[in-house]
Design a protein around this motif. Sequence first.
Motif, mmCIF file in Angstrom:
data_model
loop_
_atom_site.group_PDB
_atom_site.id
_atom_site.type_symbol
_atom_site.label_atom_id
_atom_site.label_comp_id
_atom_site.label_asym_id
_atom_site.label_seq_id
_atom_site.Cartn_x
_atom_site.Cartn_y
_atom_site.Cartn_z
ATOM 1 N N THR A 23 1.096 -1.697 0.559
ATOM 2 C CA THR A 23 -0.262 -0.410 -0.267
ATOM 3 C C THR A 23 1.056 1.244 0.096
ATOM 4 O O THR A 23 0.560 1.997 -0.426
ATOM 5 C CB THR A 23 -1.176 -0.034 0.701
ATOM 6 N N TYR A 24 2.008 0.424 0.893
ATOM 7 C CA TYR A 24 3.001 2.719 1.027
ATOM 8 C C TYR A 24 4.236 2.798 -0.294
ATOM 9 O O TYR A 24 4.652 2.818 -0.189
ATOM 10 C CB TYR A 24 2.997 2.491 2.507
ATOM 11 N N GLY A 25 4.766 0.743 0.675
ATOM 12 C CA GLY A 25 6.136 0.916 0.374
ATOM 13 C C GLY A 25 7.056 1.165 1.926
ATOM 14 O O GLY A 25 6.860 1.963 2.562
ATOM 15 N N LEU A 26 8.081 -0.110 2.084
ATOM 16 C CA LEU A 26 8.418 0.211 3.309
ATOM 17 C C LEU A 26 9.946 0.871 3.507
ATOM 18 O O LEU A 26 10.214 1.086 4.159
ATOM 19 C CB LEU A 26 9.157 -1.234 3.533
ATOM 20 N N LYS A 27 9.910 1.555 1.754
ATOM 21 C CA LYS A 27 10.791 3.357 1.713
ATOM 22 C C LYS A 27 10.429 4.054 2.678
ATOM 23 O O LYS A 27 11.498 4.896 3.764
ATOM 24 C CB LYS A 27 10.668 3.552 0.441
ATOM 25 N N ILE A 28 9.271 3.863 3.034
ATOM 26 C CA ILE A 28 8.716 5.887 3.687
ATOM 27 C C ILE A 28 9.139 5.339 5.375
ATOM 28 O O ILE A 28 8.998 6.942 5.977
ATOM 29 C CB ILE A 28 7.301 5.729 3.611
ATOM 30 N N VAL A 29 9.222 4.079 5.599
ATOM 31 C CA VAL A 29 9.798 4.139 7.405
ATOM 32 C C VAL A 29 11.143 4.424 7.347
ATOM 33 O O VAL A 29 11.604 3.999 8.333
ATOM 34 C CB VAL A 29 9.630 2.280 7.054
ATOM 35 N N ASN A 30 11.675 4.517 6.375
ATOM 36 C CA ASN A 30 13.190 5.090 6.129
ATOM 37 C C ASN A 30 13.010 6.307 6.920
ATOM 38 O O ASN A 30 12.754 7.180 6.260
ATOM 39 C CB ASN A 30 14.604 5.357 4.778
ATOM 40 N N SER A 31 14.294 6.350 8.430
ATOM 41 C CA SER A 31 14.172 7.456 8.958
ATOM 42 C C SER A 31 14.842 9.046 8.434
ATOM 43 O O SER A 31 14.089 10.001 8.440
ATOM 44 C CB SER A 31 14.848 7.501 9.740
ATOM 45 N N LEU A 97 20.199 12.791 16.367
ATOM 46 C CA LEU A 97 19.367 12.225 15.043
ATOM 47 C C LEU A 97 19.822 13.004 13.726
ATOM 48 O O LEU A 97 20.257 14.232 13.673
ATOM 49 C CB LEU A 97 17.951 12.684 15.187
ATOM 50 N N PRO A 98 19.486 12.250 12.495
ATOM 51 C CA PRO A 98 19.921 12.563 11.119
ATOM 52 C C PRO A 98 19.377 13.982 11.009
ATOM 53 O O PRO A 98 18.194 14.455 11.442
ATOM 54 C CB PRO A 98 19.697 11.689 10.521
ATOM 55 N N GLN A 99 19.858 14.767 10.112
ATOM 56 C CA GLN A 99 19.603 16.661 9.620
ATOM 57 C C GLN A 99 18.277 16.713 9.373
ATOM 58 O O GLN A 99 16.505 16.705 9.746
ATOM 59 C CB GLN A 99 20.301 16.886 8.733
ATOM 60 N N ASP A 100 17.557 15.111 8.811
ATOM 61 C CA ASP A 100 16.263 15.131 7.698
ATOM 62 C C ASP A 100 15.760 13.898 8.846
ATOM 63 O O ASP A 100 14.787 13.201 7.544
ATOM 64 C CB ASP A 100 16.125 14.873 6.538
ATOM 65 N N PHE A 101 15.986 13.858 10.083
ATOM 66 C CA PHE A 101 15.292 12.366 10.605
ATOM 67 C C PHE A 101 13.374 12.620 10.718
ATOM 68 O O PHE A 101 13.450 13.798 10.821
ATOM 69 C CB PHE A 101 15.601 12.283 11.647
ATOM 70 N N GLN A 102 12.589 11.864 10.356
ATOM 71 C CA GLN A 102 11.454 11.975 10.622
ATOM 72 C C GLN A 102 10.860 10.739 10.868
ATOM 73 O O GLN A 102 11.674 8.896 10.961
ATOM 74 C CB GLN A 102 10.203 12.525 9.174
ATOM 75 N N TYR A 103 9.814 10.195 11.870
ATOM 76 C CA TYR A 103 9.036 9.424 12.103
ATOM 77 C C TYR A 103 7.325 8.680 11.809
ATOM 78 O O TYR A 103 7.907 8.112 11.965
ATOM 79 C CB TYR A 103 8.984 9.515 13.697
ATOM 80 N N ILE A 104 7.449 10.017 10.799
ATOM 81 C CA ILE A 104 5.770 9.430 10.629
ATOM 82 C C ILE A 104 5.985 8.292 9.607
ATOM 83 O O ILE A 104 4.136 7.614 9.634
ATOM 84 C CB ILE A 104 5.265 10.842 9.233
ATOM 85 N N GLY A 105 6.910 7.332 9.026
ATOM 86 C CA GLY A 105 6.558 6.717 8.100
ATOM 87 C C GLY A 105 6.090 5.249 9.112
ATOM 88 O O GLY A 105 5.286 4.298 8.671
ATOM 89 N N PHE A 106 6.930 5.433 10.107
ATOM 90 C CA PHE A 106 7.490 4.546 10.917
ATOM 91 C C PHE A 106 6.061 4.211 11.854
ATOM 92 O O PHE A 106 4.999 3.505 12.558
ATOM 93 C CB PHE A 106 8.476 4.427 12.089
ATOM 94 N N TRP A 107 5.402 5.399 12.480
ATOM 95 C CA TRP A 107 4.062 5.799 13.869
ATOM 96 C C TRP A 107 2.731 4.591 11.995
ATOM 97 O O TRP A 107 2.388 4.899 13.059
ATOM 98 C CB TRP A 107 4.499 7.141 13.205
ATOM 99 N N LEU A 108 3.197 4.992 10.964
ATOM 100 C CA LEU A 108 2.137 4.708 10.018
ATOM 101 C C LEU A 108 1.960 3.280 10.276
ATOM 102 O O LEU A 108 1.164 2.574 10.198
ATOM 103 C CB LEU A 108 1.983 5.257 8.560
ATOM 104 N N LEU A 109 3.032 2.801 10.325
ATOM 105 C CA LEU A 109 3.723 1.159 10.254
ATOM 106 C C LEU A 109 2.927 0.733 11.183
ATOM 107 O O LEU A 109 2.208 -0.666 11.565
ATOM 108 C CB LEU A 109 4.908 0.437 9.881
#
Length: 828
Positions: A23-31, A97-109
């Motif tokens: 549905t989303y692709g696990l690429k979005i979990v990449n922080s 944390l990395p400069q472009d760190f995001q947790y939204i993909g992991f949150w969705l999973l």
Amino acid sequence: MKNASKVYYAIIMVLTVLFFHCTYGLKIVNSVNIKWLLDARHDWGQHYLGWAFYRDEPWGFPLGKIDALCYPSGTNVGFWDGIPLFALLFKPFSALLPQDFQYIGFWLLLCYLTTAHYSIKLFNLYNIKPVYTIIGVLLIVSNPVLIFRGMHPALCAHGFLLASLYYYLKAANKNNVVRINRDQVILLALSALTNPYITVMVVGFNFILPLKHYFYDKLLTKKQALLYPFLSCFSIIVVWFLLGMLTFSHGERLEVSDAYGLYALNLNGLFNSGGFSRLLPQMPWVNPAQYEGYTYLGVGMMLLIVVSFAYFIFKGNVAQWFKNNKQLLPLFVLAAGFTIFAVTNVISYNSEVLFTLPFPKFLIKLGGIFRASGRFFWVPFYFILFFFIFILVKAKVTNWLKISFLVVVMAIQAYDTMPLLTLRKLEGGTYVTPLTEAKWNALLPHFKTIITYPPYNNHLLNNMDYQDLCYLALKNHNAISTGYSARENRKAYTIFTDELTYNLKGAVIHTDEIYVTTPQYLDAFKAPLYKNLLNILYLDGYYVLYAKTKNIALSAQTVQAQKLCDSVNALYTKPRLSLINTIDLIQNNSKINFNIENVTVNHSTMVVNGWAYLVEKNNNTGDSVFVTINSGGKTYLAKTTQVARPDLNAAFKKEHLDSSGFTSDIILDGESLEDVVLGIAIKDKAGQFTYSTVGPAVNFLANKPEKIKKLPPQDDLLPSNLETVLEGNDYVVINGWATIKGINASKTVVKIVFMGENENFTIQTHSNIRKDITQALNDGINYDNAGFEIRVNKADLPKGKYKLGIIVSNKAAKKDAFILTDKKIAVK
């Protein structure tokens, strides 16, 4: 958990992850993958930027505040749907944390995994066989509502809803009843750190759970049954107060007027695919906002419900079932309550509003706060799914037949909802802004703040371009005066916009601010441009302006960009900006009827407001009004901006004088105001000018506060209302209406009273036409002149706190009245 249970639990979780990947692709979990968030050009970008700015904020109170977005009023990470639960968790580690760190993909999973987890627990409550549990959970995690709501990750926390349903259905005894209620309170606190809508849905269970344990299970005392809902509400207040999503300063207006009913659940919700079905057509809504009530079941689930319902009615003992499950009554009531609130008082089916119900005012107000009311059907939606799946799998039918039927249901459901399942083609990689980032990055580090003009315009040049500008501000550690917040401090927005515009008109700029605007708003900068105070650049369609005192080494602009900037400078640096060349005018004072209502001086700009028309004209369409100023023996002509004045038609018994009103910003170029004589000039359709002298400009200056020793008699029933009191740092803007009942208001004068601790002051207001007051009082008297407005510079008042009052005077009737209002201001 037994080994066999662990195996099928693992199978379900693996299948859930695979479904998420499809549905989303696990690429979005990449922080460090933010490309999918910002390329989307919708709310995902808002959520990421909320977190990204929040991590750079110093710790303070409230815990969720963000000062650099929506500058200077600021905002809150919760109002950007930044999922405060995770934001608070990761913020302490921001430096690591990395400069472009995001947790939204992991949150969705995680949302899908928790939905699967509590679905398993719900199936286990009723001892559902593993094969049915696997199929049932897959139907739940692939339901169209959860997939569709992926646009708002914080709202995908449906696991909280299923957990609440689980705690309610879980068998309680004297050993676990306290733990169940405690866990539900903890669940509510976690939901309060996620999203307000999810919180309200969960809190419903915090009321019915202890109610069930008290009335039906007899496991709680009355005091305990009341204590848990109280603790639940208290926990929400504490969490939201600490986070800053709930304040008591009355800055943010949480409710939105006339919003309840706009985002309602349409009665076609369960079978309206919204265009995401291969088998059913999209059905109409009353308005596009009803997408918030998207609750499509899918054809597979519809088939399952029809079969299960038929079995339940014809094979089951319905009366006995309800008798055996009386403890579900509070759950049915809760589901019914959420359904009513979701449908709202504006009942609609397809594109038609069927009728409107008279809901109580408190419910309408609540609906204005939680205006996306259609979402509240999610609780009944999940109840429907589980109820009919349970009926089917518990049916006394051969297993192979039930399994075969469920496989067919899954296949039909997957085929039907495939357009939704494959909707999102999300990419990984490095995000590249559509703006010329290198040029912006060379410029922005020299400033503290990016001021967009007008402020808080989230679509300044292009749709959703606030995300582009905020991204640049983020990278260069700038505050910025824009951003999309779910709740906005409109009062603070208005004050800042008013102050900014006022300062720009007076050629007041700040060297630590860089201004970003578009061609249509350049006129706001005419005073500082005329005085040669600003550098101007053209970048990516925006005009970028900053103080000339800033020496910044920049690469040369393109030839086209430089031509555009040169043309702007040429336009706004003409001698006598807003003034045409010296002219010869035909003077005839008797031919023009006019009124200069007020003149204000803002630093080096004089603002003149009033109205004028040619007496001989019955219709002034096509006539142009100018203000003239005479200084040093020369007369200049100043352009004006038309202000509609339909009130003049009735006042002077003319056909059309709507275009008689005017306002003019006149830049003073070294003249002393005492030496300036004002006049009015009107150019007719034939190009002929007629001129009338008005008088020295100082005679029309806005009134200053005057001391008053004795106030008129107080009349607490005086018809009046201070509708707006906007208090800026240096000024107060007041408007409203007031009149004396039974007396024609045409000769009425209204003054504002500033009641200090030791002294009282009054200042005369400028009148506004308010025909609505005449209509509202409806006693045959003309109160059209009852409206008023005034801008008061705080520097004109002594420091202190003031209560505001109103004096209404009518000399013709020899009547004065005074009323003290509940409004207050402070001069520091």
